[in-house]
Design an enzyme around this catalytic site. Structure first.
Site, PDB file in Angstrom:
ATOM      1  N   ARG A 158       0.837  -1.194   0.000  1.00  0.00           N
ATOM      2  CA  ARG A 158       0.000   0.000   0.000  1.00  0.00           C
ATOM      3  C   ARG A 158       0.878   1.253   0.000  1.00  0.00           C
ATOM      4  NH1 ARG A 158      -2.590   1.932   5.436  1.00  0.00           N
ATOM      5  NH2 ARG A 158      -3.793   3.746   4.754  1.00  0.00           N
ATOM      6  N   LYS A 168       1.902  11.376  -3.370  1.00  0.00           N
ATOM      7  CA  LYS A 168       2.789  12.505  -3.658  1.00  0.00           C
ATOM      8  C   LYS A 168       4.144  12.347  -2.965  1.00  0.00           C
ATOM      9  CE  LYS A 168       2.451  17.501  -3.915  1.00  0.00           C
ATOM     10  NZ  LYS A 168       1.491  18.594  -3.712  1.00  0.00           N
ATOM     11  N   GLU A 181      14.278   3.069  -0.225  1.00  0.00           N
ATOM     12  CA  GLU A 181      15.517   2.635  -0.850  1.00  0.00           C
ATOM     13  C   GLU A 181      15.352   1.985  -2.222  1.00  0.00           C
ATOM     14  OE1 GLU A 181      15.892   1.554   3.037  1.00  0.00           O
ATOM     15  OE2 GLU A 181      18.065   1.663   3.135  1.00  0.00           O
TER      16      GLU A 181
END
Lengths: 785, 289
Positions: free
Chosen positions: A674, A679, A751
């Site tokens: 999820r 943004k 990452e």
């Protein structure tokens, strides 16, 4: 809405105009702000791709009002400036502080000769956490690396302390210097453990020799990556002061709770006596993740002088004491049989650590699980050098390791004359071949498909050197990207108030990625509220313990704690309703009661029956409902392999005569469970991809081979990309529902943007030029050679 | 890093500035855009006693054409150059060079005059002005003088400007018809100083003969450098692959780069060769276009 302290939370949580905001901010030193944009909710189920709302702290940051650790002042505060070693190995024989102490305003010079002893620091006893560092600062006369802090000048102003530091004269007895990679490979040893302790150091699967013997095609190459240094925009900074035996630190840390624990441990005091506050962070990338030397030095100096001490590292001081990414030398063997199936894989990594502490860059761990391959060996060795101890740097292990692996995969695809994407699909791992467990979810095929389509991968000619643009050769490359789901322990308190607003308390810091924003979104969603009805109190160890913002784990950890605590409160509300004869939901089965938009409880099978949470609470004593939940990993880790996956596509242009490489297009598709806020999430993966451009083309720490001094310890010579280096760049998310990973359903995105992108760029350069670059960074000199 | 203490003066006329310059002598530095001076002060490579900010002096911020001369005032910003239509029409080289100078924030402040007056061979405008055979107007209390660009640079950070003088204007002769100009620099990454840079202006007559050649080199010599033999190799001849190769070879041989983190001497010479070829091509294309 987000507030940094308890009393302010109560006083100001309803302030909602810009004017009130400025008044508040002008008058007080703590932070208060409100969300301006109300959100509408269409769907109360957990959204897989969450609303792209603006950051709750956006206005504060844009107007310069966000106060970072280096901005905090305290009456009577002293400024500390460090004196750094100028040798890499040896002993301090004398420290002459006479001239420094003559500078007006200089109060003291702290060194091993007068520094307080650290009761809990036994440098021979490893800490219980693998990434915890030896913090034996100013405790003896030994110098282990160049640019090691050896004294600290304390003065009334920064200028006086700077002047004083320039006048401290140190004499040494020097020892021969142990060089970092690629020199000094003779003295290799095997690390005791990997940073993630459940990762094995070496692994073997099947029979490598048999796999190699049975293969039709084989490749073997060595890939090298240089030492790199974290360079967050915000330098490391803290203000420390003692009140009796209680220590308060305003510290730029990625892990408030971890810092509190470690500092208490080393000073030999109870955890409750240490308070750590981090209102804002300007990045860290691992170099603020664990607790580093400077975090000891400010409280030591504050103890020595009896005054608050502020310490801000200079940029050049960030090249040594606060970690680095280890250089790597990686040998890859791949072998394939018919149909291009991998039959054998070997990945042997050599990395480096300091001569007094251990950190092993886990370069080979991803190779164990990324593709289906029956016979596989991976090993890790390191050398010891007189350098500052390495630390996790954004995707530690995965970033250099996957550069090597995904370059090798691309080389094998070229050898087989297979499309690089088709070759990867031919070796798709349906289950985790390392753990021999199913994936909790894996949407990599969808990432490949949608990414390839948006990028226009089908337009890539098979033959390298086929595309031109003026003086430039153009090339297209791709790679798989991946990052394991990590989760730590976090605790959160959620309080539903009778006025229908919600307060969340948890110690968590916001690395700058949007943690404060998405924690309010997570809580709001559980109650069907809009995020501006949620107040978050965080950034302070007085709140419940939370996870480090590292290893892409904070949303999985703290987000899960907030989810569970909010669900617990909601459960209490449901039970309150079904037991309340005055409630329309009286005697309705608990599972039948759902929450709807605007904080409305409602009967699932008969939506006309229900009432607002506010009226329920009002009728039941007008008191808040609250719950505190400590959230941690359960047995799902034993049953499943949990990872985020993605595919990255790159287009480059190479001027062969000038050696210039420009990345003209980058596109990443990611499946990471999820996504709470589209943004901030997109910003994070784009940031990761920019990081990869940096790693592929720019970054390299250069050591002087005589004394291991970093020769480019500044941003003029240690190169990172600027806006003009980045052209077209985009990243998007695949919808992925995963109820197994954690209650928040998230896998983490900090990452994954970096990991595969480095090799996607290198593979694109191969496609442009027909030449393979196996040594990072790919700079002009290498392209011309 | 924080600069050492200094006095700050903001004169509103040149005369006032001259008085201040006489008062402080060589302990004063002129501030225009500040993008070379301020970093040096922050690093304490420079600690002038007084900063004389000339930004309030009127009349130094215009780009104007007067007959055969294009005039660029000392306070004209790089960003202004980027949008100066008439200048760019005659000297397309300015569109090339400004885009390669740092970033938009720096270009909003940094000035062409400051870029020259700083006296650094790593700056880009010195080579450009060499290619265009510009002159520099230097004013002092005793009057003004016009110094050809070839006589302007003296040494590292040292120019023909005396401690009591100010650079007020740059004058560029308008080119003949069929003139083209071009600039490129090789950078390790965007915003870096040039590894090498080459500025070229050429005029080609109706018979295809080169009648004017100006070639300036960036950051491959202790002083900003004119590639004189390369120019001679072109003037009076047709621009062909052979003449271009010869000119490039001379530039590569005659420059005097030093080895640093941007590369060794041999490499820089090779890059000067490649860039000289390309810029001659580009300038020639623009000349006949």
């Amino acid at each position: 809405m987000w507030v940094a302290s308890r009393e302010l939370a109560t006083r100001w949580c309803v302030a909602n105009s810009r004017q009130a905001l400025s008044l508040v901010l002008d008058k007080i030193s703590t932070l208060v702000w409100c969300l301006i944009q109300p959100m509408t909710f269409k769907n109360m189920a957990k959204k897989l791709l969450g609303d792209p709302i603006n950051r709750v702290d956006g206005a504060l940051k844009a107007t310069g009002r966000a106060r970072y650790s280096a901005d905090i002042k305290r009456p009577g505060m002293l400024h500390g400036v460090l004196v750094m070693s100028t040798i890499a190995n040896g002993k301090i024989t004398a420290i002459d502080t006479a001239d420094a102490l003559k500078v007006p305003g200089v109060v003291n010079v702290m060194s091993h000769q007068n520094a307080p002893k650290l009761a809990g620091m036994d440098k021979n006893k490893p800490s219980e956490i693998a990434t915890d560092r030896v913090l034996h600062v100013f405790q003896d006369d030994l110098v282990h690396y160049n640019n090691q802090p050896i004294a600290m000048v304390l003065a009334e102003t920064l200028e006086q302390a700077t002047e004083g530091a320039s006048l401290v004269r140190v004499t040494y007895q020097t020892q021969p210097v142990k060089l970092p990679l690629p020199a000094g490979k003779a003295d290799m040893s095997t690390p005791k453990q990997m940073p993630r302790v459940d990762d094995q150091v070496d692994t073997k699967r099947g029979d490598l020799a048999a796999g190699l013997a049975a293969a039709i095609n084989r490749m073997e190459e060595t890939y090298t990556t240089p030492t790199m240094n974290h360079n967050a925009l915000e330098p490391h900074a803290l203000l420390a002061y003692w009140e009796g035996d209680k220590l308060t630190m305003y510290n730029a840390t990625q892990g408030i709770s971890g810092c509190q624990k470690r500092v208490a441990e080393i000073f030999g005091m109870p955890k409750e006596n240490v308070r750590v506050i981090t209102q804002f962070l300007g990045g860290g990338f691992g170099s603020k993740g664990t607790t580093f030397s400077h975090v000891m030095l400010a409280p030591m100096a504050a103890k020595l002088t009896g005054k608050p001490v502020r310490l801000v590292l200079k940029r050049e001081q960030m090249f040594g004491m606060v970690g680095n990414r280890s250089a790597t030398v990686q040998r890859l063997n791949l072998a394939t049989g018919k149909d291009g199936k991998l039959l054998a894989t070997a990945h042997h990594s050599i990395t480096q650590t300091s001569d007094f502490d251990e950190f092993a860059e886990p370069a080979g761990t991803i190779t164990r699980m990324l593709y289906a391959c029956p016979n596989l060996d991976t090993t890790h060795k390191f050398i010891r050098a007189n350098i500052g101890t390495p630390a996790p740097m954004r995707a530690p292990g995965e970033a250099p390791g996957v550069f090597a692996l995904e370059s090798a995969i691309d080389e094998m695809a070229a050898q087989l004359r297979m499309d690089p994407l088709a070759f990867r699909l031919a070796n798709y791992a349906e289950t985790d071949p390392n753990k021999d467990k199913p994936f909790s979810s894996k949407s990599l095929r969808e990432c490949y498909r949608q990414g390839a389509e948006r990028f226009g991968w089908s337009k890539r000619p098979a033959q390298p050197r086929s595309l031109k643009n003026g003086n430039y050769l153009r090339g297209m490359g791709m790679a798989t990207t991946v990052y394991p789901m990590n989760r730590g322990e976090s605790t959160a308190l959620v309080r539903l108030k009778p006025d229908g607003t919600v307060q969340v308390e948890t110690a968590t810091q916001d690395l700058g990625t949007g943690t404060f924003t998405i924690m309010t979104q997570i809580a709001a969603e559980v109650f069907g509220l809009s995020p501006d009805q949620v107040t978050l109190s965080a950034g302070d160890s007085i709140y419940p313990t939370s996870s480090v913002s590292g290893g892409s784990r904070n949303t999985a950890s703290t987000g899960s704690a907030v989810t569970q605590a909010a669900q617990e409160v909601l459960k209490k509300a449901r039970q309150m309703a079904l037991k309340d004869p005055k409630s329309p939901l009286f005697n309705v089965a608990e599972a039948e009661i759902v929450v709807q938009k605007g904080g409305q409880l409602q009967q699932k099978s008969n939506p006309k029956v229900g009432e607002a949470l506010t009226s329920l609470l009002k009728r039941n004593g007008n008191k808040p409902l609250e719950a505190t939940v400590q959230s941690k990993q359960g047995d799902e880790k034993g049953k499943y392999s949990m990872n985020a996956f993605g595919a990255v596509f790159a287009e480059v242009e190479v001027d062969e005569l000038l050696g210039e490489v420009r990345v003209t297009r980058l596109l990443g598709s990611f499946a990471a469970g999820r996504i709470v806020n589209l943004k901030t999430a997109r910003s994070q993966v784009l940031g990761g991809m920019v990081w990869a451009v940096s790693m592929a083309l720019h970054e390299k720490t250069v050591f002087d081979p005589r004394n291991n001094r970093v020769m480019n310890a500044n941003l003029a010579e240690y190169h990172v990309p600027v806006n003009a280096d980045i052209q077209e760049i985009d990243g998007f998310f695949i919808e992925e529902a995963d109820d197994i990973v954690n209650p928040a359903g998230v896998k983490g995105i900090g990452e994954i943007g970096v990991v595969g992108t480095v090799s996607a760029i290198a593979n694109a350069i191969y496609h442009a030029t027909g030449r393979r670059f196996r040594d990072l960074p790919i700079t002009v000199d290498k392209v011309l050679a | 890093m924080i600069a050492a203490d200094f006095n700050y003066e903001a004169p509103t006329s040149l005369d006032e500035a001259f008085t201040l310059l006489r008062k402080y002598g060589d302990e004063a530095k002129i501030l225009s855009g500040g993008h070379s001076l301020i970093p040096m002060m922050k690093l304490r490579f420079a600690s002038p006693e007084c900063i004389i900010d000339i930004n309030n002096i009127p009349g130094l911020s215009d780009i104007t054409r007067e007959g055969d001369i294009m005039k660029i005032g000392a306070l004209v910003r790089e960003a202004q150059v980027e949008h100066a239509a008439e200048l760019l029409e005659h000297f397309p080289i300015f569109a090339d060079v400004t885009k390669l100078i740092a970033d938009p924030q720096v270009r909003n402040m940094g000035t062409v005059g400051g870029n020259l007056a700083h006296g650094d061979a790593a700056n880009d405008h010195p080579a450009v002005m060499m290619a265009l055979r510009a002159s520099v107007v230097i004013a002092g209390a005793d009057g003004t003088r016009v110094v050809p660009i070839d006589e302007f640079f003296f040494g590292f950070y040292s120019t023909a400007i005396q401690p009591d003088e100010i650079l007020t204007e740059i004058q560029i002769p308008m080119p003949s018809p069929y003139t083209g100009s071009a600039y490129h620099k090789l950078e390790r990454k965007v915003g870096d100083y040039a590894t090498a840079g080459v500025a070229v202006q050429l005029t080609i007559d109706a018979n295809g003969i080169c009648t004017y050649a100006g070639i300036g080199l960036t950051n491959v010599n202790p002083l900003p450098m004119r590639a004189a033999r390369s120019e001679e190799a072109l003037v009076g001849k047709k621009i062909t692959d052979e003449t271009i190769a010869e000119a490039a070879r001379y530039a590569s041989d005659d420059c005097n780069p030093s080895a640093d983190l941007r590369g060794d001497v041999e490499y820089k010479r090779a890059m000067v060769g490649v860039l000289t070829k390309r810029m001659i091509h580009k300038a020639a294309q623009r000349a006949v276009a």
